[in-house]
Enzyme design. Structure first.
Site, PDB file in Angstrom:
ATOM      1  N   HIS A 200      69.029 -30.122  45.530  1.00 56.14           N
ATOM      2  CA  HIS A 200      68.656 -31.533  45.542  1.00 56.14           C
ATOM      3  C   HIS A 200      67.793 -31.888  46.746  1.00 56.14           C
ATOM      4  O   HIS A 200      66.956 -32.780  46.676  1.00 56.14           O
ATOM      5  CB  HIS A 200      69.896 -32.431  45.479  1.00 56.14           C
ATOM      6  CG  HIS A 200      69.633 -33.650  44.674  1.00 56.14           C
ATOM      7  ND1 HIS A 200      69.725 -33.678  43.305  1.00 56.14           N
ATOM      8  CD2 HIS A 200      69.199 -34.875  45.034  1.00 56.14           C
ATOM      9  CE1 HIS A 200      69.393 -34.873  42.857  1.00 56.14           C
ATOM     10  NE2 HIS A 200      69.066 -35.624  43.888  1.00 56.14           N
ATOM     11  N   ARG A 307      67.844 -42.243  39.919  1.00 55.07           N
ATOM     12  CA  ARG A 307      69.043 -41.545  40.387  1.00 55.07           C
ATOM     13  C   ARG A 307      69.895 -42.511  41.210  1.00 55.07           C
ATOM     14  O   ARG A 307      69.785 -42.588  42.426  1.00 55.07           O
ATOM     15  CB  ARG A 307      68.648 -40.330  41.227  1.00 55.07           C
ATOM     16  CG  ARG A 307      67.882 -39.264  40.453  1.00 55.07           C
ATOM     17  CD  ARG A 307      67.603 -38.054  41.334  1.00 55.07           C
ATOM     18  NE  ARG A 307      67.069 -36.936  40.591  1.00 55.07           N
ATOM     19  CZ  ARG A 307      65.779 -36.597  40.537  1.00 55.07           C
ATOM     20  NH1 ARG A 307      64.884 -37.318  41.218  1.00 55.07           N
ATOM     21  NH2 ARG A 307      65.368 -35.557  39.841  1.00 55.07           N
ATOM     22  N   GLU A 447      72.325 -31.291  29.904  1.00 56.67           N
ATOM     23  CA  GLU A 447      72.212 -30.348  31.026  1.00 56.67           C
ATOM     24  C   GLU A 447      73.302 -29.287  30.997  1.00 56.67           C
ATOM     25  O   GLU A 447      73.358 -28.426  31.866  1.00 56.67           O
ATOM     26  CB  GLU A 447      72.238 -31.104  32.362  1.00 56.67           C
ATOM     27  CG  GLU A 447      73.345 -32.116  32.486  1.00 56.67           C
ATOM     28  CD  GLU A 447      73.154 -33.044  33.687  1.00 56.67           C
ATOM     29  OE1 GLU A 447      72.384 -32.704  34.594  1.00 56.67           O
ATOM     30  OE2 GLU A 447      73.804 -34.109  33.691  1.00 56.67           O
ATOM     31  N   ASN A 470      67.101 -28.778  35.381  1.00 57.12           N
ATOM     32  CA  ASN A 470      67.618 -28.120  36.593  1.00 57.12           C
ATOM     33  C   ASN A 470      69.025 -27.590  36.367  1.00 57.12           C
ATOM     34  O   ASN A 470      69.322 -26.413  36.601  1.00 57.12           O
ATOM     35  CB  ASN A 470      67.616 -29.088  37.772  1.00 57.12           C
ATOM     36  CG  ASN A 470      66.264 -29.710  38.005  1.00 57.12           C
ATOM     37  OD1 ASN A 470      65.252 -29.212  37.531  1.00 57.12           O
ATOM     38  ND2 ASN A 470      66.233 -30.809  38.725  1.00 57.12           N
ATOM     39  N   ASP A 471      69.915 -28.471  35.918  1.00 54.25           N
ATOM     40  CA  ASP A 471      71.296 -28.046  35.679  1.00 54.25           C
ATOM     41  C   ASP A 471      71.421 -27.226  34.402  1.00 54.25           C
ATOM     42  O   ASP A 471      72.272 -26.335  34.312  1.00 54.25           O
ATOM     43  CB  ASP A 471      72.229 -29.255  35.622  1.00 54.25           C
ATOM     44  CG  ASP A 471      72.764 -29.634  36.994  1.00 54.25           C
ATOM     45  OD1 ASP A 471      72.823 -28.752  37.870  1.00 54.25           O
ATOM     46  OD2 ASP A 471      73.117 -30.804  37.208  1.00 54.25           O
ATOM     47  N   ARG A 481      72.025 -23.150  41.799  1.00 53.32           N
ATOM     48  CA  ARG A 481      70.621 -23.405  42.117  1.00 53.32           C
ATOM     49  C   ARG A 481      70.387 -23.730  43.579  1.00 53.32           C
ATOM     50  O   ARG A 481      69.239 -23.795  44.025  1.00 53.32           O
ATOM     51  CB  ARG A 481      70.064 -24.527  41.235  1.00 53.32           C
ATOM     52  CG  ARG A 481      70.762 -25.881  41.332  1.00 53.32           C
ATOM     53  CD  ARG A 481      70.261 -26.759  40.183  1.00 53.32           C
ATOM     54  NE  ARG A 481      70.887 -28.067  40.114  1.00 53.32           N
ATOM     55  CZ  ARG A 481      70.348 -29.184  40.559  1.00 53.32           C
ATOM     56  NH1 ARG A 481      69.178 -29.137  41.152  1.00 53.32           N
ATOM     57  NH2 ARG A 481      70.966 -30.334  40.437  1.00 53.32           N
ATOM     58  N   CYS A 518      63.494 -34.739  32.053  1.00 55.26           N
ATOM     59  CA  CYS A 518      63.435 -35.383  33.371  1.00 55.26           C
ATOM     60  C   CYS A 518      63.691 -34.398  34.500  1.00 55.26           C
ATOM     61  O   CYS A 518      63.728 -34.773  35.664  1.00 55.26           O
ATOM     62  CB  CYS A 518      64.420 -36.545  33.460  1.00 55.26           C
ATOM     63  SG  CYS A 518      66.148 -36.060  33.304  1.00 55.26           S
TER      64      CYS A 518
END
Length: 587
Positions: A200, A307, A447, A470-471, A481, A518
């Site tokens: 992040h 977010r 995700e 990402n997830d 990650r 996203c």
């Protein structure tokens, strides 16, 4: 002597400047810039903390047992000497006066400088005094912390001192909450020892649109305060104290990149349509209400991901109430001038821990697998009062524009039912209180592989879906990650990942549900043609990435790309084939 350190490139471009080290400490240290009018009071804080620690040490001397008197008193005397030494006291004051650091940051910065000097001493006895120094500084930091307890978090003041060199932040790691503090400052690049491309911290760096390298291992130990640095965000290289020739070469690259960026900026108001006439929605990901301005300036046609968890961070455990959240959401909705705003409910845990959770305290550091624990919608459902406040705040903001609610980490239909029930309770509460709200669309973030696999059931409960790549990559490949030791295995081109993404897009389109991506893949030009071929027509990314993606979209023929998709999906090497087949269908 010039040194090269290799890490992971996470935010493109070149940064050149002087190093600002954020030292790691066993005591949590706040990092923020102070205003000119705060210098005297911050120096006074430092002086009061030193006096308090001196009193503690004197009191301890008087309480030393007689049988251990000589040795312990001598040790305490060393601590008192270090406490008043000009190398610590006066030099720390200089960080406050010259760099506008808050007292805690100034203290930890000076500790880093002196600790290096101790490490280089040849005398073993003197070298071992470093531990004494660290203990003294810890006492000072605790004293400063006691002063600050009960006070609201200090705002980060924009640092704008004419004639000063550009600054590059170097740290072992940077918490997302600290990144938000630094976001409003003037760092032109940053480097961390740990982290991966989609940690992040890296994501926030890209939102700041500054060059960054993470996972650079010993960078914070090799770099000294005020060293000249080059951060090559394209190659993932940090150069410490570069030679004049290398420095000039990178200054030339900086100028070239600025020219390329200026060309892309001309596309800002060009409609995003493929060569065969298919409109493609380019949305923005934001972390703070003020980011809405950057989204509009970049030509975004809405916010695809707000977010909201960043409203909850860096607050000393004090969570925002309904009124505060409503004000933030309303600000974004009004700033977007009728364009859609998708607000993700608070997504904490794993690499985004809060300072202190409420009833169910999230003990991130004690969780064996934090990415698999009480996080995202799981935590929200475990905190019904907090979740209700957030839902009511979002609903109230919907009275001022088009709002969508996005639920993170959906995996179970039972959770979906609970979310629906919580949303209905929030609406009923607002009706009783007389607050206006509009109907909002409810979306699921895809995700977790389980969510992708039960898409036919999920689309019955949701109005839209958003793929968090990402997830999704992390959970599909069982790769942390944020862990640089396995970051080389984090592969967005893995056939299993691509199959899940393609399957999700296809099933959403079949069901007539809006679908977007996203995650970081949306803002990576390497994936634009592939996602278009899969049928994606909505991309959400950091505002700084919109122009580059729009350029790709304008040159693409989506219909021709879709005809090449089966061959790419069938191969064992999709990245290589994608670059040859799909790129040949762009003009």
């Amino acid at each position: 002597m010039s040194i090269q350190v290799f890490g992971q490139p996470v935010s493109r471009g070149v940064a050149i400047g002087r190093a600002v080290l954020v030292a790691s400490s066993r005591v949590d240290v706040a990092h923020y810039f102070i205003g000119d009018d705060q210098i005297e009071s911050e120096v006074a804080r430092l002086r009061e903390a030193r006096d308090a620690v001196a009193s503690e040490l004197v009191a301890l001397k008087s309480e030393v047992p007689e049988e251990a008197h000589a040795e312990l008193v001598a040790l305490l005397d060393v601590h008192l000497m270090l406490l008043h030494d000009e190398m610590l006291a006066e030099a720390t004051k200089q960080w406050i006066v010259e760099r506008r650091y808050n007292a805690e940051w100034a203290m930890s910065a000076q500790l880093e400088v002196i600790a290096r000097q101790f490490d280089e001493m040849e005398d073993d006895y003197l070298r071992e005094r470093k531990a004494d120094l660290e203990q003294v500084v810890e006492r000072l930091l605790r004293a400063l912390g006691r002063q600050a307890s009960g006070m609201p978090p200090a705002p980060s003041v924009a640092r704008d001192f004419a004639g000063e060199d550009p600054l590059i932040l170097v740290a072992s790691d940077i918490a997302p909450a600290d990144m938000l503090q630094f976001k409003r400052s003037v760092f032109t690049g940053f480097v961390t020892d740990v982290g991966g491309r989609t940690s992040h911290t890296a994501i926030v760096a890209r939102s700041m649109d500054i060059p960054a390298v993470v996972g650079a291992r010993e960078a914070s130990q090799l770099v000294r305060q005020d060293d000249w640095l080059i951060v090559d965000g394209d190659a993932g290289v940090l150069i410490v104290n570069p030679s004049p020739i290398v420095l000039e070469e990178y200054r030339f690259r900086q100028r070239q990149l600025e020219l390329e960026r200026a060309k892309l900026d001309r596309l800002r108001h060009t409609p995003s349509v493929t060569l065969d006439g298919q409109p493609v929605e380019l949305l923005a990901n934001i972390e703070q209400p003020a980011d809405a301005e950057a989204a509009i300036a970049a030509g975004a046609v809405g916010v695809g991901l707000f977010r909201s968890e960043f409203l909850f961070m860096g607050r000393e455990g004090r969570l925002p109430d309904e009124a505060e959240q409503f004000a933030a959401y309303r600000w974004v909705v009004e700033a977007m001038r009728g364009m859609p705003v998708t607000i993700r409910t608070v997504d904490v845990g794993a690499d985004k821990p809060l300072d202190r959770m409420s009833a169910h305290e999230l003990r991130h550091e004690h969780t064996l697998n934090p990415a698999l624990g009480l996080r995202a919608i799981r935590w929200s459902l475990a905190e019904p009062e907090m979740f209700g406040q957030q839902l009511r705040a979002i609903l109230r903001a919907s009275a001022y524009g088009k709002v969508r609610i996005l639920i993170p980490m959906v995996a179970h239909l039972a959770e979906v039912v609970q979310v629906r029930e919580a949303l209905e309770r929030a609406k009923q509460d607002l009706r009783q209180a007389g607050h206006a709200f509009s109907e909002v669309e409810l979306g699921a973030m895809i995700e977790i592989p389980a969510a992708a696999l039960i898409m036919p059931a999920l689309v019955r409960y949701f109005d839209f879906v958003s793929i968090g790549t990402n997830d999704l990559i992390q959970y599909t490949l069982a790769i942390d990650r944020a862990d640089e030791s396995v970051s080389h295995l984090y592969d967005p081109w893995h056939p299993a990942v691509l199959q899940l993404i393609a399957q999700t897009i296809a099933r959403a389109n079949e069901a007539g549900r809006h679908v977007s991506v996203c995650g970081e893949m949306a803002g990576d030009p390497a994936f634009t043609e592939l996602l278009l071929a899969m049928g994606l027509r909505s991309f959400s990314m950091h505002p700084s990435q919109i122009a580059a993606i729009k350029q790709r979209v304008l040159r693409a023929d989506a219909r021709s790309l879709s005809l090449q998709l089966p061959a790419v999906m069938a191969t064992d090497a999709p990245q290589e084939l994608s670059q040859t087949l799909l790129r040949s269908r762009t003009h």
